[in-house]
Design a protein around this motif. Sequence first.
Motif, PDB file in Angstrom:
ATOM      1  N   ASP A 355       0.813  -1.224   0.000  1.00  0.00           N
ATOM      2  CA  ASP A 355       0.000   0.000   0.000  1.00  0.00           C
ATOM      3  C   ASP A 355       0.844   1.271   0.000  1.00  0.00           C
ATOM      4  O   ASP A 355       0.314   2.368   0.095  1.00  0.00           O
ATOM      5  CB  ASP A 355      -0.982   0.019   1.178  1.00  0.00           C
ATOM      6  N   THR A 360      -2.226  -0.490  -5.123  1.00  0.00           N
ATOM      7  CA  THR A 360      -3.017  -0.892  -3.959  1.00  0.00           C
ATOM      8  C   THR A 360      -3.758   0.298  -3.356  1.00  0.00           C
ATOM      9  O   THR A 360      -4.886   0.157  -2.863  1.00  0.00           O
ATOM     10  CB  THR A 360      -2.116  -1.573  -2.912  1.00  0.00           C
ATOM     11  N   ALA A 630      -2.935  -7.676  -2.753  1.00  0.00           N
ATOM     12  CA  ALA A 630      -3.398  -6.288  -2.894  1.00  0.00           C
ATOM     13  C   ALA A 630      -4.687  -6.056  -2.105  1.00  0.00           C
ATOM     14  O   ALA A 630      -4.848  -5.023  -1.446  1.00  0.00           O
ATOM     15  CB  ALA A 630      -3.607  -5.955  -4.367  1.00  0.00           C
TER      16      ALA A 630
END
Length: 697
Positions: A355, A360, A630
């Motif tokens: 992230d 993501t 993800a």
Amino acid sequence: MFDLMILAPIGAVAALAYAFILSRRVMAQSEGTDLMKKIAASIRSGANAYLKRQYKGVSVFFVIMGVVLFALVFAGLVNVFVPVAFVVGGFFSGLSGFLGMRIATNANARTANAAQHSLNSGLKVAFSAGAVMGFTVVGLGMLETSLWYYFLRFYYSALPVDQQAQMIASAMVTFGMGASAMALFARVGGGIFTKAADVGADLVGKVEAGIPEDDPRNPAVIADNVGDNVGDVAGMGADLYESYSGARLSAAALAVSAGFGFTGMALPMALAAIGIFASIIGSFFVKTNEDASQKQLLSALRRGTYIAGALVAIGAFALIYFTLGMDYIGLYGAIISGLVAGILIGYFTEYYTSDTYKPTQKLAGTSVTGPATVIISGLSLGMISTFIPVIIVSVSVIISFYVSGGAADYNAGLFGIALSAVGMLSTLGITLATDAYGPVADNAGGIAEMAGLGEEVRDRTDALDSLGNTTAATGKGFAIGSAALTALALIASYIDQVKLISPDYNFDLSIMNPPVLIGTFIGGMLPFVFAAFTMESVGTAAQSVVKEVRRQFKEIPGLMEGTAEPDYASCVDLCTKSAQKEMVPPAILAVVAPLVVGLILGVKGVTGMLAGSTVTGFALAVMMSNAGGAWDNAKKHIEAGNLGGKGSENHKAAVVGDTVGDPFKDTSGPAINILIKLLSIVSIVFAAVVVNFGLIK
């Protein structure tokens, strides 16, 4: 001339000794409070009970296959040592997973307790536990290879040197079937267990009851933590043990076919030994500062793997230069291409699943319109993420083939491809350490939550856990990439084995040859059927857990108020029974398919099947693992305070996506890479059966 093979047992002893030292260092740490010790003991007990039942069930399969293989020995269709090697390989593969799981279940509370002091202390304990797993796998892998090599060298000592090398290489390339079979059972069974518990805990606990992850009121919380160990530690350990062995053994066999004799056979073993020492040195550089960001934590782990990779690059040049000379320096290029390919696949896997990067973050943003868009975008992300790994592996293959002299000598080119797979796996000791670290950190976070440790401790374990999600995704990408290269080398070994059995066999592998074409279609379909079996298994097992969790919330007075304790053992038992039952059909598919295809379509059909399964299996495994990773980190991104944070509608949508992704990334995706290698190994072992009894010649 110096016997290069002696580096194999030396490397094995060094790896196992270092693993022992690290395990003592971990065990010297405190487990913390009595409550932390109690929780850790429950997780340990559940994991041990699961593995005991799994090994008991798997032993039945090994006995049956052992009888079949002995029958083939008496029929003169397989080497006399194959049945014994089948059992020994399975034992070592299972042992590597078991030892890794033991240290992981002993390190979880110790990591949580160390995190009370500092982030770096928690990282050190978790990484040391992961390193025990990594160095145990490479140590046992090199030990098994060494024992067989020196035994066979003695057994065939009366033969001329060239014949000795041919007989030993031909025998040893068939020895990976036991390790592959055990890896498949461990990966599939562990994956079903962990995701049944995870999905069951999330659907009822987080989505329906609205309680936090790892809340002690959730009856499935212990099963969830047990699953992290039996799937992501024991399963991953057995998986990469099999890859590590398969890559080296296929490279050794292809070296002999290329005319390099014992020197060529020893080359992949010596390279692996260099990788062990490089990984040990690299592990000393994994450390971080307090209050480190996710990027800084990731850099700490990367630093160790990059240093190990650089040391292997230096050592590999010296190895080629002093053993084969500058005339064969192209083999060094093949090794480097595999090493670089592994690093690049790891990096791009991280790019698509962490992230800290846009893919993501963008996926997390789709949660504003609900779970449907999260699922659609996650599938899209997984699909597009296959592009770069496929290109990387393709480039590595073509470079390895031509720099090794493939244009002039086809067999030398194939040896180069096999060496690139060994190069990719040469730093497995530290690469696997960064992967196995993840489940330990995840368990530590769960224990911190259940034991009611301070907010700052939970913040530290959350940081370590989030990093673990990224390293686990990276590790899976690495495992899948190495599986693709190993599978290519094993396909070449299969063709080589057929030529040894029947030197005059007419190989027409044109794609327009009907048996090849049909085999390719069948092989292309197998990973999808296999994934369907494993996904359905998780769904079936998860349903039983969901019902049990709902029952306990409804029937145990005071459970939601925290005044009564849930029945954790019933969920662990449910997951164990389901996993043992559901792992059988996928395993049977992997073992039976090559034999059935071979008996109907012959050698050409099997070759097509292996090519088709490798192509679609590689892409499907990458897609499923990256989409799942993800989805998981998109949820973590929201939980970190973005887009409304925990408990928001966005968070609930992300939890649904994460729940869908769980069996993608931890069951079906990682197991497919074992499937494509097991298909090749089974084909090699039964090559004589197919040559003699296949309907189409």
